[in-house]
Design a protein around this motif. Structure first.
Motif, PDB file in Angstrom:
ATOM      1  N   LEU A 113       0.515  -0.783   0.000  1.00  0.00           N
ATOM      2  CA  LEU A 113      -0.145  -0.041  -0.379  1.00  0.00           C
ATOM      3  C   LEU A 113       0.792   1.540   0.239  1.00  0.00           C
ATOM      4  N   LEU A 114       2.155   1.287   0.689  1.00  0.00           N
ATOM      5  CA  LEU A 114       3.108   2.543   0.549  1.00  0.00           C
ATOM      6  C   LEU A 114       3.747   2.778  -0.596  1.00  0.00           C
ATOM      7  N   ALA A 115       4.488   1.642  -1.159  1.00  0.00           N
ATOM      8  CA  ALA A 115       4.983   1.631  -2.726  1.00  0.00           C
ATOM      9  C   ALA A 115       3.572   2.466  -3.290  1.00  0.00           C
ATOM     10  N   LEU A 116       2.148   1.663  -3.662  1.00  0.00           N
ATOM     11  CA  LEU A 116       1.099   2.484  -4.314  1.00  0.00           C
ATOM     12  C   LEU A 116       0.982   3.605  -4.394  1.00  0.00           C
ATOM     13  N   LEU A 117       1.200   3.886  -2.571  1.00  0.00           N
ATOM     14  CA  LEU A 117       0.348   5.724  -2.599  1.00  0.00           C
ATOM     15  C   LEU A 117       2.194   6.109  -2.922  1.00  0.00           C
ATOM     16  N   LEU A 177       1.547   6.995  -6.911  1.00  0.00           N
ATOM     17  CA  LEU A 177       0.775   7.651  -7.231  1.00  0.00           C
ATOM     18  C   LEU A 177       1.400   9.650  -7.066  1.00  0.00           C
ATOM     19  N   LEU A 178       1.994   9.586  -5.412  1.00  0.00           N
ATOM     20  CA  LEU A 178       2.542  11.221  -5.395  1.00  0.00           C
ATOM     21  C   LEU A 178       3.240  11.093  -6.214  1.00  0.00           C
ATOM     22  N   ALA A 179       4.164   9.657  -7.145  1.00  0.00           N
ATOM     23  CA  ALA A 179       5.248   9.911  -8.186  1.00  0.00           C
ATOM     24  C   ALA A 179       4.455  10.680  -9.319  1.00  0.00           C
ATOM     25  N   VAL A 180       3.665   9.413 -10.045  1.00  0.00           N
ATOM     26  CA  VAL A 180       2.622  10.697 -11.161  1.00  0.00           C
ATOM     27  C   VAL A 180       2.262  11.737 -10.884  1.00  0.00           C
TER      28      VAL A 180
END
Length: 64
Positions: A45-49, A52-55
């Motif tokens: 979940l942290l990696a996904l977040l 998304l922040l990088a995108v």
């Protein structure tokens, strides 16, 4: 949440071992939980977040 690290208050064993009826019931209850994020670990979940922040940051830079 997984039951690998949970300790049963009834038998002091790991819930994943299923030593007593309470362990087996809680293990079954945890395995029944179905949701959009039920199979994801907190690290995932942290990696996904972070992704998304990088995108979002890249998209913001492209528009500026």
């Amino acid at each position: 949440m997984t039951c690998d690290h949970l300790v049963c208050a009834n038998c002091n064993g790991r819930v994943s071992d299923g030593r007593c009826p309470v362990c087996r019931a809680n293990r079954a209850r945890l395995q029944e939980q179905h949701g959009p994020f039920a199979a994801l670990s907190p690290a995932m979940l942290l990696a996904l977040l972070a992704g998304l922040l990088a995108v979002a940051l890249i998209a913001r830079q492209a528009l500026a």
